[in-house]
Design an enzyme around this catalytic site. Structure first.
Site, short mmCIF file in Angstrom:
data_model
loop_
_atom_site.label_atom_id
_atom_site.label_comp_id
_atom_site.label_asym_id
_atom_site.label_seq_id
_atom_site.Cartn_x
_atom_site.Cartn_y
_atom_site.Cartn_z
N PRO A 8 0.82 -1.20 0.00
CA PRO A 8 0.00 0.00 0.00
C PRO A 8 0.87 1.26 0.00
CG PRO A 8 -0.72 -1.57 1.67
CD PRO A 8 0.59 -2.04 1.16
N GLU A 9 0.69 2.07 -1.00
CA GLU A 9 1.35 3.37 -1.07
C GLU A 9 0.26 4.44 -0.94
OE1 GLU A 9 4.10 3.65 -4.38
OE2 GLU A 9 4.38 1.49 -4.42
N LYS A 64 1.88 7.32 4.01
CA LYS A 64 1.24 6.01 3.97
C LYS A 64 0.56 5.67 5.29
CE LYS A 64 5.03 4.67 0.94
NZ LYS A 64 6.28 3.91 0.85
N ARG A 115 2.34 -10.85 6.63
CA ARG A 115 3.59 -10.65 7.34
C ARG A 115 3.28 -9.68 8.47
NH1 ARG A 115 7.04 -9.47 2.04
NH2 ARG A 115 8.70 -8.99 3.47
N ARG A 263 16.48 -2.21 -4.20
CA ARG A 263 15.07 -2.19 -4.59
C ARG A 263 14.97 -2.37 -6.09
NH1 ARG A 263 14.63 -3.10 -0.26
NH2 ARG A 263 13.84 -1.89 1.48
#
Length: 282
Positions: A8-9, A64, A115, A263
């Site tokens: 989720p951004e 966020k 997670r 990344r």
DNA sequence: CCCGGAACCTGAAGGC
DNA sequence: TGCCTTCAGGTTCCGG
């Protein structure tokens, strides 16, 4: 090729905010069940204790963070990190409920997280906390000049700078890649070396990418879903993110993926050349 | 201050 | 087929 992990951004959290705000506004918090106390920042007792009895006056988003504003001036903040979701019904697929919020009028929120990286925190001084974060990219204060002055202080790759929440809030891996593609910038370009014109392109691209993603209710590549359980369709609008090997929408060259600071960075090797002539201002 | 790297976490995927 | 390793990435912490 494997398409894994999207988190989720800003557009995803904003979508959750818009969905739940009308449902929880004015409701009283009756109980907070921490099924997994490790998600609590600070002590679990404080997180599940202090909000009880307060009323929700607004649902805000900062970067966020999803923040339930309480009538005692504090904020109950959720950060979904990688795989967290906020649901209105208990999940049937991959149930990993870490917390339940019981509100008046039988409204319930479920914090599901495969997670356990997501966190819940009771924030006393919201202003002080949020000041440490970079500007909101969709706010009025976020101007081309603001972006330029912030980037000018860092020699790190522009991709890394966009992911740094202290420089700009809310951008994650997917939307950083999308914005860099639209502005035709190579991910490893040092942030401070961008010309004014390149920064202006990046500013426009960021606003476009985020606005379009919100309109599509976020991207459900992996675990993100709306509070209703439905999927967002923003991935259908993506040009490069998680699309290694697909043809570049602009020139047809197969998209590539390289590692920038550990990344994955998806980009077009032709449209986003690293050594494009810079507009040097002598 | 600035930057890079490790750690956290768990399921998917790849190697042998 | 199955075990083992690696990878995914948001954030914080630590060390140079």
């Amino acid at each position: 090729m494997s398409y894994t992990a999207c988190m989720p951004e800003l557009p995803e959290v904003e979508t959750i905010r818009r969905t739940i705000e009308p449902l929880v506004l004015g409701k009283t918090i009756l109980e907070i069940r921490l099924l997994d106390t490790s998600i609590a920042q600070g002590t679990p007792e404080r997180v599940r204790g202090e909000p009880v009895g307060t009323t929700i006056t607004a649902v805000n988003r900062r970067g966020k963070h999803l923040i339930l504003m309480l009538d005692n001036g504090k904020g109950l903040a959720l950060h979904l990190r990688m795989t967290g979701s906020v649901l209105l019904e208990p999940p049937t697929h991959n149930p990993r409920v870490r917390a339940e919020l019981l509100l008046s009028d039988d409204v319930r929120l479920y914090f599901n997280d495969m997670r356990r990286l997501g966190v819940m925190e009771l924030i006393d001084d919201l202003d002080a906390r949020m000041e440490k974060m970079g500007p909101e990219p969709l706010s009025d204060e976020f101007t081309t000049e603001a972006l330029q002055s912030r980037l000018a202080r860092h020699r790190i790759p522009i991709k890394a700078a966009l992911l740094d929440q202290h420089i700009i809030a809310g951008i994650g891996n997917m939307y950083a890649d999308e914005a860099l593609f639209l502005s035709r910038l190579h991910p490893t370009t040092p942030a401070a070396e961008l010309s004014l014109e390149q920064v202006a392109r990046l500013w426009t691209a960021l606003r476009e990418v985020l606005t379009l993603a919100i309109a599509n209710q976020g991207a459900s590549i992996d675990t993100y879903v709306l509070p209703s359980g439905e999927r967002g369709t923003a991935y259908d609008c993506f040009n490069v993110a998680h699309k290694k090997g697909a043809p570049c929408p602009r020139c047809g060259t197969p998209l590539e993926r390289l590692m920038v600071r550990k990344r994955g960075a998806y980009y077009c090797p032709v449209c986003q050349r690293p050594d494009k002539p810079q507009n040097s201002e002598a």
